[in-house]
Design a protein around this motif. Structure first.
Motif, PDB file in Angstrom:
ATOM      1  N   LEU A 198       0.886   1.813  -5.312  1.00 23.56           N
ATOM      2  CA  LEU A 198      -0.509   1.733  -4.883  1.00 23.56           C
ATOM      3  C   LEU A 198      -0.775   0.717  -3.779  1.00 23.56           C
ATOM      4  N   ALA A 211       1.078  -0.806  -1.738  1.00 20.57           N
ATOM      5  CA  ALA A 211       1.775  -0.525  -0.490  1.00 20.57           C
ATOM      6  C   ALA A 211       1.163   0.691   0.203  1.00 20.57           C
ATOM      7  N   ASP A 212       0.797   1.709  -0.577  1.00 18.09           N
ATOM      8  CA  ASP A 212       0.220   2.911   0.029  1.00 18.09           C
ATOM      9  C   ASP A 212      -1.154   2.615   0.628  1.00 18.09           C
ATOM     10  N   LEU A 213      -1.911   1.714  -0.015  1.00 19.26           N
ATOM     11  CA  LEU A 213      -3.193   1.290   0.573  1.00 19.26           C
ATOM     12  C   LEU A 213      -2.947   0.603   1.910  1.00 19.26           C
ATOM     13  N   SER A 214      -1.881  -0.212   1.950  1.00 24.06           N
ATOM     14  CA  SER A 214      -1.556  -0.925   3.174  1.00 24.06           C
ATOM     15  C   SER A 214      -1.137   0.055   4.275  1.00 24.06           C
ATOM     16  N   SER A 215      -0.395   1.107   3.905  1.00 24.88           N
ATOM     17  CA  SER A 215      -0.028   2.165   4.851  1.00 24.88           C
ATOM     18  C   SER A 215      -1.261   2.810   5.461  1.00 24.88           C
TER      19      SER A 215
END
Lengths: 273, 273
Positions: free
Chosen positions: B182, B184-188
């Motif tokens: 989560l 990391a994917d938000l950061s992406s």
């Protein structure tokens, strides 16, 4: 001001931080949307007639990021600002799969490699965002950034004065074994506080443990069996050390200010050629 | 003012909302730490000499929450406020394992059961926090709350005007298959916006999809094969409908304002006995 002096600049979240290098002083100024204007206002009054100053900047707008894998650090790019300020900006790093972007952490990478040129392993860089950077055979291979600190500070859950190690460690373990339950487990921790079953230190430490634990779960390939060095100046840095230690990873720590300035310094010689 | 009139009050996040019932008007006032003072200031000037008013309040401080499982809704508790205000407060719900607390959603539960007395299934209640409440055989069996909306609004990622359904649905699917990633994917998603590869609508919708997807992953026992009714007035409500539909769950929707007031009304007759 000595002709040998130069300056390093970091831009993050609308703030400009300026170090007068060799001297070592630093000042921080709010810069809004126009860091160029802020930098001119800070520097030009210091310059004697005809003096030109080298400036290395990180996080400067309008610089194309460099795609990983790439040799570290990416070379600084000359920027057009003022005839008396020779501004060079360190580009950020971009990764295509998974898509990711790193700006503020770039001098830490260059600085660590300036100090340990043959480093092979992973840099764990707590901050907003935090980042894990894999370095191997003289290349930045890959990285991953996490909004952990930003979410924690938004939840008003970052532990301040008091730290409850047991609650933190439990939070880390809980999130690593059930990462999907994060938003519910955070809600539980807050419920415990509202019900008076835990104090603020325990609730905040548990929430920090949950957030860092879920980051460790996602970042497992970056630390499992790896040579990890932690470099961070944010208040969560010690918690990353604790959380990794609980997984059996004894990470080395490097001084963030010294490493950052070493990264800025390493980018500079190429300016003056 | 008619003797038959009464009022409903909701307290949340330092705001007091007052409905003059039967008439149907509502006003909202900031109440800080002293909701009693705010309520007296709003109500007493409306009362004629000797008139006493019934008030049903939700979220009122100092009321012991009721432990689930319990029959819904828990009875309102008389509170000492003013001789002319017969204040009764709806208790919150508390759950021991996993520890959880629900306050603002309680009238929605009572209101839905006032309208559909033999309801057997799950109420999905988007809000700050969101909650999933399992009701079976006339009991509130269990519930789970999630800080999803709070995290999203902190990330400034809640989609406003523009909604990108494809990006949202991709975010939901991504989080459900890899919930641990989560942060990391938000950061992406934010990197995509910073790099100009996606627009604000797509980035915000993807981040909302990720957050709601990870909630659905954790709340799976609450919706898989269940009879789900969604009741919410927060802007994310439609997104829960979309996200559940993508899992093949066609959830019914109930009107949040009508359900909330039905819940307050259902708590009232017992006051006047």
């Amino acid at each position: 001001m000595d002709q040998a002096d130069w300056a390093a600049v970091e831009l993050a979240a609308g703030e400009l931080r300026l170090w007068l290098m060799e001297g070592g002083e630093s000042v921080t100024a709010s810069c809004g949307d126009d860091p160029g204007q802020t930098l001119r206002a800070l520097l030009l009054p210091m310059l004697e007639g005809g003096q030109v100053m080298d400036v290395v900047a990180c996080g400067w707008p309008g610089v194309e990021p460099v795609r990983v894998p790439c040799p570290p650090p990416p070379p600084a790019v000359p920027m057009d600002l003022d005839p008396r300020i020779r501004l060079h900006a360190l580009p950020g790093l971009v990764q295509d799969r998974p898509l990711d972007l790193l700006a503020r952490a770039v001098p830490l990478i260059g600085g660590h490699l300036a100090v340990v040129p043959d480093f092979d392993g992973v840099l764990c860089l707590p901050g907003q965002p935090s980042a894990w950077v894999q370095i191997s055979a003289g290349e930045i291979v890959s990285f991953r950034s996490f909004l952990t600190a930003e979410i924690l500070s938004a939840l008003d859950a970052a532990p301040r004065a008091a730290f409850d190690k047991a609650a933190f460690t439990e939070g880390v373990a809980q999130a690593m074994s059930r990462p999907a339950s994060l938003a519910a487990d955070l809600s539980s921790a807050r419920a415990g506080l509202a019900l008076g079953r835990t104090d603020r230190a325990a609730a905040g430490s548990r929430m920090a443990g949950l957030m860092i634990g879920v980051e460790l779960a996602a970042a497992r390939p970056w630390w499992l069996g790896q040579n990890v060095v932690i470099i961070g100046d944010c208040p969560l840095t010690e918690l990353y050390v604790e959380a990794l230690a609980a997984q059996g990873v004894i990470a080395a720590k490097a001084d963030p200010e010294q490493t950052r300035l070493a990264g800025m310094r390493a980018a500079r010689p190429r300016l003056s050629l």
